[in-house]
Write a protein that holds these residues in place. Structure first.
Motif, PDB file in Angstrom:
ATOM      1  N   ALA A  11     -11.619   1.711 -17.195  1.00  0.00           N
ATOM      2  CA  ALA A  11     -10.691   0.583 -17.282  1.00  0.00           C
ATOM      3  C   ALA A  11      -9.424   0.855 -16.477  1.00  0.00           C
ATOM      4  O   ALA A  11      -8.947  -0.007 -15.737  1.00  0.00           O
ATOM      5  CB  ALA A  11     -10.341   0.307 -18.742  1.00  0.00           C
ATOM      6  N   ALA A  12      -8.886   2.053 -16.592  1.00  0.00           N
ATOM      7  CA  ALA A  12      -7.664   2.397 -15.865  1.00  0.00           C
ATOM      8  C   ALA A  12      -7.903   2.432 -14.362  1.00  0.00           C
ATOM      9  O   ALA A  12      -7.116   1.878 -13.583  1.00  0.00           O
ATOM     10  CB  ALA A  12      -7.127   3.744 -16.352  1.00  0.00           C
ATOM     11  N   TRP A  13      -8.991   3.064 -13.950  1.00  0.00           N
ATOM     12  CA  TRP A  13      -9.277   3.158 -12.518  1.00  0.00           C
ATOM     13  C   TRP A  13      -9.502   1.781 -11.911  1.00  0.00           C
ATOM     14  O   TRP A  13      -8.990   1.476 -10.827  1.00  0.00           O
ATOM     15  CB  TRP A  13     -10.501   4.048 -12.277  1.00  0.00           C
ATOM     16  N   THR A  14     -10.253   0.941 -12.580  1.00  0.00           N
ATOM     17  CA  THR A  14     -10.538  -0.389 -12.041  1.00  0.00           C
ATOM     18  C   THR A  14      -9.274  -1.226 -11.936  1.00  0.00           C
ATOM     19  O   THR A  14      -9.027  -1.868 -10.912  1.00  0.00           O
ATOM     20  CB  THR A  14     -11.577  -1.105 -12.922  1.00  0.00           C
ATOM     21  N   GLY A  15      -8.461  -1.223 -12.987  1.00  0.00           N
ATOM     22  CA  GLY A  15      -7.217  -1.985 -12.959  1.00  0.00           C
ATOM     23  C   GLY A  15      -6.277  -1.517 -11.860  1.00  0.00           C
ATOM     24  O   GLY A  15      -5.669  -2.332 -11.152  1.00  0.00           O
ATOM     25  N   VAL A  16      -6.154  -0.222 -11.686  1.00  0.00           N
ATOM     26  CA  VAL A  16      -5.255   0.322 -10.663  1.00  0.00           C
ATOM     27  C   VAL A  16      -5.776   0.022  -9.260  1.00  0.00           C
ATOM     28  O   VAL A  16      -4.994  -0.309  -8.357  1.00  0.00           O
ATOM     29  CB  VAL A  16      -5.059   1.837 -10.880  1.00  0.00           C
ATOM     30  N   ILE A  17      -7.071   0.128  -9.051  1.00  0.00           N
ATOM     31  CA  ILE A  17      -7.623  -0.148  -7.721  1.00  0.00           C
ATOM     32  C   ILE A  17      -7.418  -1.618  -7.346  1.00  0.00           C
ATOM     33  O   ILE A  17      -7.014  -1.931  -6.220  1.00  0.00           O
ATOM     34  CB  ILE A  17      -9.114   0.249  -7.655  1.00  0.00           C
ATOM     35  N   ILE A  18      -7.665  -2.526  -8.287  1.00  0.00           N
ATOM     36  CA  ILE A  18      -7.451  -3.947  -8.006  1.00  0.00           C
ATOM     37  C   ILE A  18      -5.970  -4.220  -7.733  1.00  0.00           C
ATOM     38  O   ILE A  18      -5.624  -4.947  -6.792  1.00  0.00           O
ATOM     39  CB  ILE A  18      -7.984  -4.811  -9.162  1.00  0.00           C
ATOM     40  N   ALA A  19      -5.081  -3.632  -8.539  1.00  0.00           N
ATOM     41  CA  ALA A  19      -3.647  -3.829  -8.324  1.00  0.00           C
ATOM     42  C   ALA A  19      -3.214  -3.243  -6.977  1.00  0.00           C
ATOM     43  O   ALA A  19      -2.378  -3.835  -6.275  1.00  0.00           O
ATOM     44  CB  ALA A  19      -2.859  -3.192  -9.461  1.00  0.00           C
ATOM     45  N   PHE A  20      -3.758  -2.111  -6.591  1.00  0.00           N
ATOM     46  CA  PHE A  20      -3.417  -1.498  -5.308  1.00  0.00           C
ATOM     47  C   PHE A  20      -3.828  -2.405  -4.144  1.00  0.00           C
ATOM     48  O   PHE A  20      -3.074  -2.572  -3.176  1.00  0.00           O
ATOM     49  CB  PHE A  20      -4.090  -0.131  -5.179  1.00  0.00           C
ATOM     50  N   ILE A  21      -5.007  -2.994  -4.245  1.00  0.00           N
ATOM     51  CA  ILE A  21      -5.445  -3.927  -3.210  1.00  0.00           C
ATOM     52  C   ILE A  21      -4.489  -5.118  -3.142  1.00  0.00           C
ATOM     53  O   ILE A  21      -4.114  -5.576  -2.059  1.00  0.00           O
ATOM     54  CB  ILE A  21      -6.901  -4.374  -3.466  1.00  0.00           C
ATOM     55  N   GLY A  22      -4.070  -5.607  -4.297  1.00  0.00           N
ATOM     56  CA  GLY A  22      -3.110  -6.715  -4.322  1.00  0.00           C
ATOM     57  C   GLY A  22      -1.783  -6.345  -3.693  1.00  0.00           C
ATOM     58  O   GLY A  22      -1.191  -7.153  -2.964  1.00  0.00           O
ATOM     59  N   PHE A  23      -1.290  -5.133  -3.948  1.00  0.00           N
ATOM     60  CA  PHE A  23      -0.046  -4.686  -3.325  1.00  0.00           C
ATOM     61  C   PHE A  23      -0.204  -4.583  -1.806  1.00  0.00           C
ATOM     62  O   PHE A  23       0.713  -4.928  -1.063  1.00  0.00           O
ATOM     63  CB  PHE A  23       0.404  -3.340  -3.887  1.00  0.00           C
ATOM     64  N   CYS A  24      -1.344  -4.112  -1.353  1.00  0.00           N
ATOM     65  CA  CYS A  24      -1.581  -4.025   0.099  1.00  0.00           C
ATOM     66  C   CYS A  24      -1.597  -5.408   0.730  1.00  0.00           C
ATOM     67  O   CYS A  24      -1.014  -5.626   1.800  1.00  0.00           O
ATOM     68  CB  CYS A  24      -2.889  -3.292   0.379  1.00  0.00           C
ATOM     69  N   VAL A  25      -2.255  -6.358   0.072  1.00  0.00           N
ATOM     70  CA  VAL A  25      -2.299  -7.731   0.584  1.00  0.00           C
ATOM     71  C   VAL A  25      -0.893  -8.317   0.606  1.00  0.00           C
ATOM     72  O   VAL A  25      -0.464  -8.910   1.606  1.00  0.00           O
ATOM     73  CB  VAL A  25      -3.250  -8.590  -0.274  1.00  0.00           C
ATOM     74  N   SER A  26      -0.139  -8.144  -0.477  1.00  0.00           N
ATOM     75  CA  SER A  26       1.227  -8.670  -0.529  1.00  0.00           C
ATOM     76  C   SER A  26       2.106  -8.038   0.538  1.00  0.00           C
ATOM     77  O   SER A  26       2.907  -8.727   1.176  1.00  0.00           O
ATOM     78  CB  SER A  26       1.845  -8.421  -1.914  1.00  0.00           C
ATOM     79  N   GLY A  27       1.971  -6.751   0.728  1.00  0.00           N
ATOM     80  CA  GLY A  27       2.767  -6.067   1.747  1.00  0.00           C
ATOM     81  C   GLY A  27       2.450  -6.557   3.148  1.00  0.00           C
ATOM     82  O   GLY A  27       3.358  -6.768   3.966  1.00  0.00           O
ATOM     83  N   ALA A  28       1.183  -6.769   3.425  1.00  0.00           N
ATOM     84  CA  ALA A  28       0.798  -7.254   4.752  1.00  0.00           C
ATOM     85  C   ALA A  28       1.352  -8.652   5.001  1.00  0.00           C
ATOM     86  O   ALA A  28       1.898  -8.941   6.076  1.00  0.00           O
ATOM     87  CB  ALA A  28      -0.722  -7.250   4.889  1.00  0.00           C
ATOM     88  N   PHE A  29       1.231  -9.516   4.015  1.00  0.00           N
ATOM     89  CA  PHE A  29       1.726 -10.878   4.200  1.00  0.00           C
ATOM     90  C   PHE A  29       3.252 -10.947   4.175  1.00  0.00           C
ATOM     91  O   PHE A  29       3.835 -11.876   4.735  1.00  0.00           O
ATOM     92  CB  PHE A  29       1.117 -11.818   3.166  1.00  0.00           C
ATOM     93  N   MET A  30       3.901  -9.974   3.544  1.00  0.00           N
ATOM     94  CA  MET A  30       5.360  -9.938   3.599  1.00  0.00           C
ATOM     95  C   MET A  30       5.813  -9.629   5.030  1.00  0.00           C
ATOM     96  O   MET A  30       6.751 -10.251   5.537  1.00  0.00           O
ATOM     97  CB  MET A  30       5.912  -8.876   2.635  1.00  0.00           C
ATOM     98  N   VAL A  31       5.138  -8.698   5.662  1.00  0.00           N
ATOM     99  CA  VAL A  31       5.479  -8.359   7.054  1.00  0.00           C
ATOM    100  C   VAL A  31       5.179  -9.542   7.974  1.00  0.00           C
ATOM    101  O   VAL A  31       5.907  -9.795   8.937  1.00  0.00           O
ATOM    102  CB  VAL A  31       4.700  -7.097   7.494  1.00  0.00           C
ATOM    103  N   LEU A  32       4.119 -10.286   7.672  1.00  0.00           N
ATOM    104  CA  LEU A  32       3.757 -11.445   8.488  1.00  0.00           C
ATOM    105  C   LEU A  32       4.586 -12.685   8.151  1.00  0.00           C
ATOM    106  O   LEU A  32       4.381 -13.742   8.757  1.00  0.00           O
ATOM    107  CB  LEU A  32       2.265 -11.767   8.299  1.00  0.00           C
ATOM    108  N   ALA A  33       5.503 -12.574   7.198  1.00  0.00           N
ATOM    109  CA  ALA A  33       6.374 -13.674   6.768  1.00  0.00           C
ATOM    110  C   ALA A  33       5.568 -14.891   6.309  1.00  0.00           C
ATOM    111  O   ALA A  33       5.842 -16.024   6.688  1.00  0.00           O
ATOM    112  CB  ALA A  33       7.356 -14.053   7.869  1.00  0.00           C
ATOM    113  N   ASN A  34       4.573 -14.624   5.488  1.00  0.00           N
ATOM    114  CA  ASN A  34       3.726 -15.682   4.951  1.00  0.00           C
ATOM    115  C   ASN A  34       3.842 -15.658   3.429  1.00  0.00           C
ATOM    116  O   ASN A  34       3.188 -14.860   2.753  1.00  0.00           O
ATOM    117  CB  ASN A  34       2.275 -15.461   5.386  1.00  0.00           C
TER     118      ASN A  34
END
Length: 79
Positions: A11-34
């Motif tokens: 449960a911990a590993w799955t939740g953290v991996i999904i959240a990490f992917i979300g942070f990566c997506v958010s970070g990429a779109f923040m740089v792209l100003a979207n």
């Protein structure tokens, strides 16, 4: 610490991996100003928390520690 199971569960590993992917997506779109992509990534972060809690509720998290009965503890301390 060796006796604890802090975070070493599916449960911990799955939740953290999904959240990490979300942070990566958010970070990429923040740089792209979207902003829409940023908030979509933040929704994935929240989804990671929900998935982790759901898996914990399904029994894939760390077991809750067993507590001794209060009456037994009081009787043992008096003896």
């Amino acid at each position: 610490m060796a006796g604890s199971n802090h975070g070493h569960t599916p449960a911990a590993w799955t939740g953290v991996i999904i959240a990490f992917i979300g942070f990566c997506v958010s970070g990429a779109f923040m740089v792209l100003a979207n902003p829409i992509g940023f908030w979509a990534g933040m929704a994935v972060v929240a989804l990671g928390g929900v998935v982790g809690m759901a898996m914990r509720a399904a029994g894939m998290g760390a077991p809750k520690p067993a507590h001794d009965d209060l009456a037994k503890v009081i009787a043992a301390s008096k003896a």
